[in-house]
Design a protein around this motif. Structure first.
Motif, PDB file in Angstrom:
ATOM      1  N   GLY A 104       4.987 -66.913  60.928  1.00 18.65           N
ATOM      2  CA  GLY A 104       4.085 -66.045  61.682  1.00 18.65           C
ATOM      3  C   GLY A 104       4.674 -64.824  62.330  1.00 18.65           C
ATOM      4  O   GLY A 104       3.995 -64.156  63.124  1.00 18.65           O
ATOM      5  N   MET A 105       5.937 -64.468  62.016  1.00 21.27           N
ATOM      6  CA  MET A 105       6.588 -63.362  62.704  1.00 21.27           C
ATOM      7  C   MET A 105       6.355 -62.053  61.961  1.00 21.27           C
ATOM      8  O   MET A 105       7.194 -61.559  61.213  1.00 21.27           O
ATOM      9  CB  MET A 105       8.088 -63.634  62.831  1.00 21.27           C
ATOM     10  CG  MET A 105       8.791 -62.774  63.850  1.00 21.27           C
ATOM     11  SD  MET A 105      10.497 -63.344  64.025  1.00 21.27           S
ATOM     12  CE  MET A 105      10.999 -62.398  65.439  1.00 21.27           C
ATOM     13  N   SER A 144       0.627 -65.470  66.591  1.00 17.09           N
ATOM     14  CA  SER A 144       1.297 -65.829  65.350  1.00 17.09           C
ATOM     15  C   SER A 144       0.444 -65.357  64.172  1.00 17.09           C
ATOM     16  O   SER A 144      -0.741 -65.678  64.078  1.00 17.09           O
ATOM     17  CB  SER A 144       1.515 -67.345  65.282  1.00 17.09           C
ATOM     18  OG  SER A 144       2.309 -67.687  64.175  1.00 17.09           O
ATOM     19  N   GLN A 201       9.462 -67.787  70.005  1.00 14.94           N
ATOM     20  CA  GLN A 201       9.200 -69.018  69.265  1.00 14.94           C
ATOM     21  C   GLN A 201       8.190 -69.827  70.068  1.00 14.94           C
ATOM     22  O   GLN A 201       8.310 -69.940  71.290  1.00 14.94           O
ATOM     23  CB  GLN A 201      10.503 -69.799  69.100  1.00 14.94           C
ATOM     24  CG  GLN A 201      10.542 -70.713  67.896  1.00 14.94           C
ATOM     25  CD  GLN A 201      11.911 -71.335  67.727  1.00 14.94           C
ATOM     26  OE1 GLN A 201      12.459 -71.892  68.668  1.00 14.94           O
ATOM     27  NE2 GLN A 201      12.463 -71.246  66.537  1.00 14.94           N
ATOM     28  N   ARG A 203       5.961 -72.344  65.505  1.00 15.20           N
ATOM     29  CA  ARG A 203       5.624 -71.031  64.961  1.00 15.20           C
ATOM     30  C   ARG A 203       6.518 -69.963  65.588  1.00 15.20           C
ATOM     31  O   ARG A 203       7.159 -70.182  66.612  1.00 15.20           O
ATOM     32  CB  ARG A 203       4.158 -70.677  65.268  1.00 15.20           C
ATOM     33  CG  ARG A 203       3.140 -71.634  64.699  1.00 15.20           C
ATOM     34  CD  ARG A 203       3.004 -71.524  63.209  1.00 15.20           C
ATOM     35  NE  ARG A 203       2.416 -70.257  62.803  1.00 15.20           N
ATOM     36  CZ  ARG A 203       2.266 -69.877  61.535  1.00 15.20           C
ATOM     37  NH1 ARG A 203       2.666 -70.668  60.554  1.00 15.20           N
ATOM     38  NH2 ARG A 203       1.720 -68.703  61.231  1.00 15.20           N
ATOM     39  N   TRP A 204       6.554 -68.790  64.959  1.00 13.26           N
ATOM     40  CA  TRP A 204       7.077 -67.586  65.582  1.00 13.26           C
ATOM     41  C   TRP A 204       5.897 -66.681  65.901  1.00 13.26           C
ATOM     42  O   TRP A 204       4.904 -66.663  65.163  1.00 13.26           O
ATOM     43  CB  TRP A 204       8.044 -66.854  64.650  1.00 13.26           C
ATOM     44  CG  TRP A 204       9.421 -67.438  64.626  1.00 13.26           C
ATOM     45  CD1 TRP A 204       9.924 -68.319  63.711  1.00 13.26           C
ATOM     46  CD2 TRP A 204      10.474 -67.179  65.549  1.00 13.26           C
ATOM     47  NE1 TRP A 204      11.226 -68.620  63.995  1.00 13.26           N
ATOM     48  CE2 TRP A 204      11.599 -67.934  65.128  1.00 13.26           C
ATOM     49  CE3 TRP A 204      10.598 -66.388  66.693  1.00 13.26           C
ATOM     50  CZ2 TRP A 204      12.817 -67.916  65.805  1.00 13.26           C
ATOM     51  CZ3 TRP A 204      11.816 -66.369  67.368  1.00 13.26           C
ATOM     52  CH2 TRP A 204      12.909 -67.122  66.927  1.00 13.26           C
ATOM     53  N   SER A 205       6.024 -65.936  67.003  1.00  9.13           N
ATOM     54  CA  SER A 205       4.896 -65.121  67.458  1.00  9.13           C
ATOM     55  C   SER A 205       5.360 -63.741  67.896  1.00  9.13           C
ATOM     56  O   SER A 205       6.524 -63.547  68.255  1.00  9.13           O
ATOM     57  CB  SER A 205       4.171 -65.801  68.626  1.00  9.13           C
ATOM     58  OG  SER A 205       3.671 -67.056  68.236  1.00  9.13           O
ATOM     59  N   ASN A 250       9.266 -60.854  70.478  1.00  9.72           N
ATOM     60  CA  ASN A 250       9.450 -61.909  69.483  1.00  9.72           C
ATOM     61  C   ASN A 250       9.774 -63.226  70.177  1.00  9.72           C
ATOM     62  O   ASN A 250      10.800 -63.335  70.854  1.00  9.72           O
ATOM     63  CB  ASN A 250      10.616 -61.557  68.539  1.00  9.72           C
ATOM     64  CG  ASN A 250      10.438 -60.212  67.867  1.00  9.72           C
ATOM     65  OD1 ASN A 250       9.332 -59.853  67.493  1.00  9.72           O
ATOM     66  ND2 ASN A 250      11.520 -59.463  67.721  1.00  9.72           N
ATOM     67  N   SER A 303      -3.086 -68.028  67.027  1.00  9.92           N
ATOM     68  CA  SER A 303      -2.911 -67.439  65.695  1.00  9.92           C
ATOM     69  C   SER A 303      -4.030 -66.433  65.447  1.00  9.92           C
ATOM     70  O   SER A 303      -5.136 -66.566  65.974  1.00  9.92           O
ATOM     71  CB  SER A 303      -2.923 -68.520  64.616  1.00  9.92           C
ATOM     72  OG  SER A 303      -4.176 -69.167  64.576  1.00  9.92           O
TER      73      SER A 303
END
Length: 578
Positions: free
Chosen positions: A546-547, A396, A381, A389-391, A379, A443
């Motif tokens: 996006g997590m 993401s 950022q 975004r979070w990935s 996890n 993404s």
């Protein structure tokens, strides 16, 4: 010869008696399971849950919405009318596995198209296990608007839990923003990035108290409004209460405590826990617990119930409610100051509670001793084209226009990325304690395809955010399944050493679990529920950014999809012709 005929007839009669017994048993089981129907209308109304007036999404005029009370095996039918006028809607039945009904999971973009304004959608599913569950909106960040409630599933009549209590009560804990979720979501998607910041209030069963002196006037915030009078939990001296406590916070991890009373934890996410006693209970968004309390203190007074933010430097007033000893007046304030919870940054206490949760003796479901597949999720950022975004493994998540359940079932391969997403990250070289040296992510709306009936291990690994010396707590929720929590650890997960430390004897099963700062959490589940299922961080802003990921399993075993879940993307005008 006569004796042989007699014996033969006797055997036939015995056989017929067994058949009749089995039939009557089946009939009695069918009769015991009930169909429970609910007619709900979701609409916007002005409410003041913490004394500050704002638009709230209500169900039948209420927030929290009506509690669903049922028995194991009952069928729930909810006719939901969307009266939001200009806004779509979907409701997820959190913790209900939806075995045989994946289209009723209530996850927009995954299991269904959203419910359009003015439309009525019918959810139908079986509550197959006793326990404490939740429901809430699952469209964008709509949960922030107050559309949520409790699901209480009891054992069939005549059966009892392995613990005794006199009364059963449900309490939902939430945090509360004064801005609309549209405003918050717009900031998250903006350049420059506008963080949602800390919530303005904490609500206990939909009630809180904001300091109105900080607002613009009594027309906006009125401290005397009865809507925001503290929630009162009435107890009879000497009686024992089962409190089913659920957290549906948007951001905050919480500590919950009752002045002068110990709590015995007995259930977590629908599974019986080896009982342990706490003075404060830590909850993460999406989790549910049952605790037992006995009203054994001085009955001439009332006591405070409080909740406070942990895991983040708090800028939010503690939530307050009253434990009302009957026959004291329910609004009579306790004579003592409200108890303060533990320090927000004491991670060790929170980890200790996670480690203390084990399956109860006699109710242990032993996990498979080995797995068929391991997936490691890092996890982080990140940024994509300047947008924060979070990935997960540097990818993401984005929702497709056509729900996965429809596009996978009908092989609409053009509707989402067919490239398999990554099973891991560069474990050897990635430093989880430093800001990402390369913050750029990609993404995708690709999904993880799991072999049906396979055993899957998921390792959730936390790392540093884009802020120096900062790692956050992430509660992850899996739709359609329960998983065994095999272990927690500090630092970077070692794929060779750490699996040897797994608890394979009495691990608890849950549907939501925290990943602690700079730590890892190991899960194991059986991919035995045909459908397409979301797995994501339950913090609203994090999933919006996006997590999350999506799993598919046994799609060929899913029955004919109802037309009611269609109407968007590639199936806007119906299924395309082959």
């Amino acid at each position: 010869m006569v004796d042989e005929r007699f014996q033969s007839r006797k055997c036939i009669l015995k056989f017929l008696a067994l058949v009749l017994f089995a039939f009557l048993l089946h009939v009695s089981t069918v009769e015991a399971a009930k169909i429970r129907r609910f007619k709900w209308e979701a609409k916007y109304e002005h409410k003041s849950p913490d004394c500050f007036k704002k638009l709230v999404i209500t169900i039948n005029g209420r927030s929290p919405g009506p509690t669903i009370s049922a028995h194991q095996g009952d069928t729930i039918i909810v006719e939901l009318k969307n009266s939001l006028l200009t806004e779509n809607l979907a409701i997820h039945w959190h913790g209900i596995r939806q075995i045989g009904t994946p289209w009723s999971d209530g996850t927009e973009g995954v299991s269904q198209c959203p419910i359009m304004p003015g439309e009525t959608f019918t959810y139908k599913f079986v509550v197959d296990r006793p326990g404490t569950y939740l429901y809430h909106a699952h469209y964008g960040m709509q949960r922030d608007s107050g559309i949520y409630g409790s699901i209480r599933v009891s054992l069939p009549d005549g059966e009892s839990e392995p613990y005794a209590y006199d009364y059963d009560r449900s309490i939902i804990l939430t945090d509360w923003y004064h801005k609309s979720f549209h405003d918050l979501a717009t900031g998250l998607s903006s350049i420059p990035f506008v963080w949602v910041k800390e919530p303005q209030s904490l609500l206990i069963q939909g009630k809180g108290k904001f300091n109105c002196s900080l607002s613009l006037g009594t027309d906006v915030c009125n401290a005397t409004n009865p809507e925001c009078s503290p929630y009162g939990l009435i107890v009879i001296p000497g009686k024992t209460y089962r409190l089913r406590i659920g957290s549906l916070t948007s951001l905050s991890a919480l500590s919950f405590q009752i002045e002068g009373h110990n709590m015995t934890v007995v259930e977590a996410d629908g599974h019986n826990v080896e009982p342990f006693v706490v003075k404060n209970l830590f909850l993460y968004s999406g989790e549910t617990y049952s605790v037992l309390i006995t009203a054994d203190q001085d009955p001439s007074r009332n006591y405070w119930i409080t909740t406070n933010v942990v895991g983040r430097s708090p800028n939010t007033t503690d939530g307050l409610a009253i434990l009302n000893y009957y026959p004291n007046h329910p609004k009579r304030s306790p004579p003592t100051p409200p108890p303060t919870g533990p320090s927000w940054n004491n991670t060790s206490l929170r980890v200790a509670q996670s480690l203390a949760i084990k399956a109860r003796q006699g109710y242990i479901k032993t996990p498979p001793q080995t797995s068929d597949r391991m997936i490691v999720f890092l996890n982080t950022q990140n940024e994509i084209n300047g947008i924060r975004r979070w990935s997960v493994n540097n990818v993401s998540f984005t929702h497709p226009h056509t729900p996965y359940l429809i596009s996978v079932k009908h092989n609409l391969t053009q509707e989402f990325d067919q490239t398999p997403p990554p099973n891991g990250y560069d474990i050897v070289n990635y430093d989880i304690y430093k800001k990402p040296t390369n913050s750029n992510a990609t993404s995708s709306n690709a999904i993880y395809r799991l072999d049906f009936n396979s055993t899957v291990d998921v390792i959730l690994q936390n790392a540093n955010t884009m802020v120096t010396d900062n790692s956050e707590t992430h509660p992850w929720h899996l739709h359609g399944h329960d998983f065994w929590v095999l272990g927690y650890g500090d630092g970077k997960f070692d794929i060779y050493k750490d699996p040897k430390k797994y608890n394979l004897v009495n691990p608890i099963m849950k549907n939501t679990v925290p990943v602690h700062p700079y730590g890892w959490t190991a899960l194991r589940f059986k991919a035995d529920n045909p459908g397409v299922w979301a797995f994501h961080c339950h913090i609203e802003s994090h999933f919006y950014m996006g997590m999350g990921v999506v799993f598919e399993e046994g799609i060929e075993r899913v029955g004919v999809l109802p037309k009611s879940i269609m109407g968007c993307g590639a199936v806007k005008g119906g299924l395309p012709k082959p």
